[in-house]
Structures are given as C-alpha cells and as structure tokens.
Motif scaffolding. Structure first.
Motif, PDB file in Angstrom:
ATOM      1  N   ARG A  73       8.087  35.154 -14.622  1.00  7.71           N
ATOM      2  CA  ARG A  73       7.063  35.687 -13.732  1.00  7.71           C
ATOM      3  C   ARG A  73       5.695  35.528 -14.394  1.00  7.71           C
ATOM      4  O   ARG A  73       5.180  36.450 -15.032  1.00  7.71           O
ATOM      5  N   PRO A  74       5.100  34.344 -14.277  1.00  8.43           N
ATOM      6  CA  PRO A  74       3.818  34.084 -14.951  1.00  8.43           C
ATOM      7  C   PRO A  74       2.671  34.844 -14.294  1.00  8.43           C
ATOM      8  O   PRO A  74       2.693  35.134 -13.100  1.00  8.43           O
ATOM      9  N   GLY A  75       1.667  35.165 -15.106  1.00  9.87           N
ATOM     10  CA  GLY A  75       0.496  35.842 -14.576  1.00  9.87           C
ATOM     11  C   GLY A  75       0.798  37.218 -14.021  1.00  9.87           C
ATOM     12  O   GLY A  75       0.180  37.653 -13.043  1.00  9.87           O
ATOM     13  N   PHE A  76       1.720  37.934 -14.662  1.00 11.52           N
ATOM     14  CA  PHE A  76       2.169  39.228 -14.139  1.00 11.52           C
ATOM     15  C   PHE A  76       1.038  40.245 -14.137  1.00 11.52           C
ATOM     16  O   PHE A  76       0.954  41.097 -13.260  1.00 11.52           O
ATOM     17  N   GLY A  77       0.152  40.183 -15.126  1.00 11.16           N
ATOM     18  CA  GLY A  77      -0.967  41.117 -15.158  1.00 11.16           C
ATOM     19  C   GLY A  77      -1.548  41.258 -16.548  1.00 11.16           C
ATOM     20  O   GLY A  77      -1.138  40.576 -17.488  1.00 11.16           O
ATOM     21  N   ALA A  78      -2.509  42.160 -16.674  1.00 14.14           N
ATOM     22  CA  ALA A  78      -3.157  42.435 -17.957  1.00 14.14           C
ATOM     23  C   ALA A  78      -2.236  43.277 -18.838  1.00 14.14           C
ATOM     24  O   ALA A  78      -1.130  43.647 -18.445  1.00 14.14           O
ATOM     25  N   THR A  79      -2.713  43.586 -20.038  1.00 11.69           N
ATOM     26  CA  THR A  79      -1.871  44.208 -21.058  1.00 11.69           C
ATOM     27  C   THR A  79      -1.130  45.445 -20.564  1.00 11.69           C
ATOM     28  O   THR A  79       0.098  45.536 -20.680  1.00 11.69           O
ATOM     29  N   GLN A  80      -1.847  46.427 -20.041  1.00 10.29           N
ATOM     30  CA  GLN A  80      -1.190  47.676 -19.661  1.00 10.29           C
ATOM     31  C   GLN A  80      -0.206  47.471 -18.526  1.00 10.29           C
ATOM     32  O   GLN A  80       0.846  48.130 -18.463  1.00 10.29           O
ATOM     33  N   ILE A  81      -0.494  46.528 -17.646  1.00 11.02           N
ATOM     34  CA  ILE A  81       0.401  46.271 -16.509  1.00 11.02           C
ATOM     35  C   ILE A  81       1.723  45.687 -16.989  1.00 11.02           C
ATOM     36  O   ILE A  81       2.804  46.148 -16.592  1.00 11.02           O
ATOM     37  N   VAL A  82       1.673  44.667 -17.845  1.00  9.14           N
ATOM     38  CA  VAL A  82       2.930  44.061 -18.295  1.00  9.14           C
ATOM     39  C   VAL A  82       3.698  45.009 -19.202  1.00  9.14           C
ATOM     40  O   VAL A  82       4.928  45.065 -19.160  1.00  9.14           O
TER      41      VAL A  82
END
Length: 233
Positions: free
Chosen positions: A51-60
C-alpha cells in the motif's frame, strides 16, 4: 487382489493469516523501500499487499498499531524524536538500541536490522543564494532567515525534529513559511517561489536542482538509519 495403499489424507490447513500488508510514506525513498521489501518477501513465497503512499509518519505508525499494516520503512531518528519524544543524542548504534527497547516495551512492535544507510532531514537552499549570502551552516541561515521564505512539508512543520526543533536549537524565524508537498518543493525553490526547503539527504533532486545542503553545525538532528518497523501478528 490386494488394493494399492491409499494415500494418507492431506493435513487440514491451519488458519491463514493473509498477506503481509506493507505500507509506505509519501516520498520517493519510502516508495522504493516498500517495493524492495515486497520483492524480498515474494521471492520467498510470501504473499504481500503493498500500500504505497499510505500517509505521513503518524498515520502509518497508527495503522501499524491498529493492525492495518504489518510493516513499513521507518528511520531511527524519526522513531526517537517524532514518535517517542526523546532527545536527539547518541551514536547510530545507541539510537537503534534505544528505539528497539522502547518500542518493544511501549508498543509491542519491533525494529528490524538497520538497512545500512542513513537518510536525515536536511535544509537546502539554492547554491547561488548560499554563495551570495555566505551560507554554509544552519547558524548562518538563522542570521538571514527573517528575510527568507521557507517551503516545508507538513510533516516537517509539525515534528520536534523539524521546524519546531529548528526554532529551539537555532532561533530560526523565517519571514514566511509555506506548507508544500514533497513533489512540489523542489520546483518551487528552483522557480524562486521559496528560498529554503526541507529535504532528505539522499534525494537525487538536490543535485538535479543544484542545491546546497547547510551543515547542522549544532548537531541538532539525530541519526536517521533506515530499518523496517514491524508488528508482531
């Protein structure tokens, strides 16, 4: 006539855990590492849901804790400052051991082995501007920052190892700060729309756009070794 022996019944399959779900952040190196992790696992017959581009640090990271991801590429300095809120000190090995122990104790997730390279935050300016203003380090930039427009990624603007930390460590105060996505920053500084951007030290665009990386002369940034961060499902 004796019948041939019947084959033993196949053992009942155990419960399927499904594919390994790999996430990435929203910048080029994270995309690339996600593809590398996927290729390594698939080469060993392990099914992968990338799942590329899932999100920024806190999101992933939150997705990892929630069980929505099984692993993603992370950096030890990011784990230390952005996720644990600790101070940026120690050698590369010491920082890796600290995050390994703390993440095990607090989150029940594991850091895999370091991948053998570091990718730290870096502050970049156009080479022509660095030459004309005599900028070699971040202390020099702090002196002229009130005259300059910065373009920083939203992730960098909110992290202790980003803009808030720069303000504390160097007294950095820009005339204006614009939030810019990773894909936009380099074009913006090349076009003269901003004077300063945050970059990653391994970015190929640094050379492509003839930018200068300013030295962290107060050693604000911690080591940022790349490593897989993994759940324990």
């Amino acid at each position: 006539r004796a019948e041939p022996p019947r084959p033993a019944p196949a053992p009942a399959p155990g419960p399927s855990l499904g594919p390994v779900v790999i996430g990435t952040k929203t910048f080029a190196e994270s995309y690339l590492l996600g593809e590398v992790f996927t290729a390594l696992l698939e080469d060993r017959g392990i099914e992968v849901d990338l799942r590329p581009g899932f999100g920024a640090t806190q999101i992933v990271f939150d997705a990892l804790l929630a069980g929505d991801l099984d692993l993603y590429p992370e950096y030890t300095g990011t784990g230390l400052l952005a996720l644990l809120g600790e101070t940026p000190e120690g050698s590369r090995t010491q920082v890796w051991r600290r995050v390994q122990r703390r993440f095990d104790e607090e989150f029940n997730v594991s850091w895999g082995p370091a991948l053998g390279f570091e990718n730290t935050y870096a502050i970049a300016v156009r080479r022509s501007m660095a030459d004309s203003l005599g900028l070699t380090g971040l202390s020099d930039l702090a002196r002229v920052a009130p005259q300059l427009v910065a373009g920083f990624s939203p992730d960098f603007m909110g992290r202790n190892d980003g803009l808030p930390g720069l303000r504390d460590a160097y007294g950095m105060r820009f005339r204006r700060v614009r939030p810019l996505l990773q894909a936009v920053k380099y074009r913006a500084i090349a076009a003269g729309e901003v004077d300063v951007i945050d970059a990653y030290s391994t970015d190929g665009a640094i050379a492509r756009y003839d930018l200068t990386i300013l030295a962290d002369d107060r050693r604000f940034c911690p080591p940022y070794e790349a490593a897989p961060l993994m759940s324990r499902r």
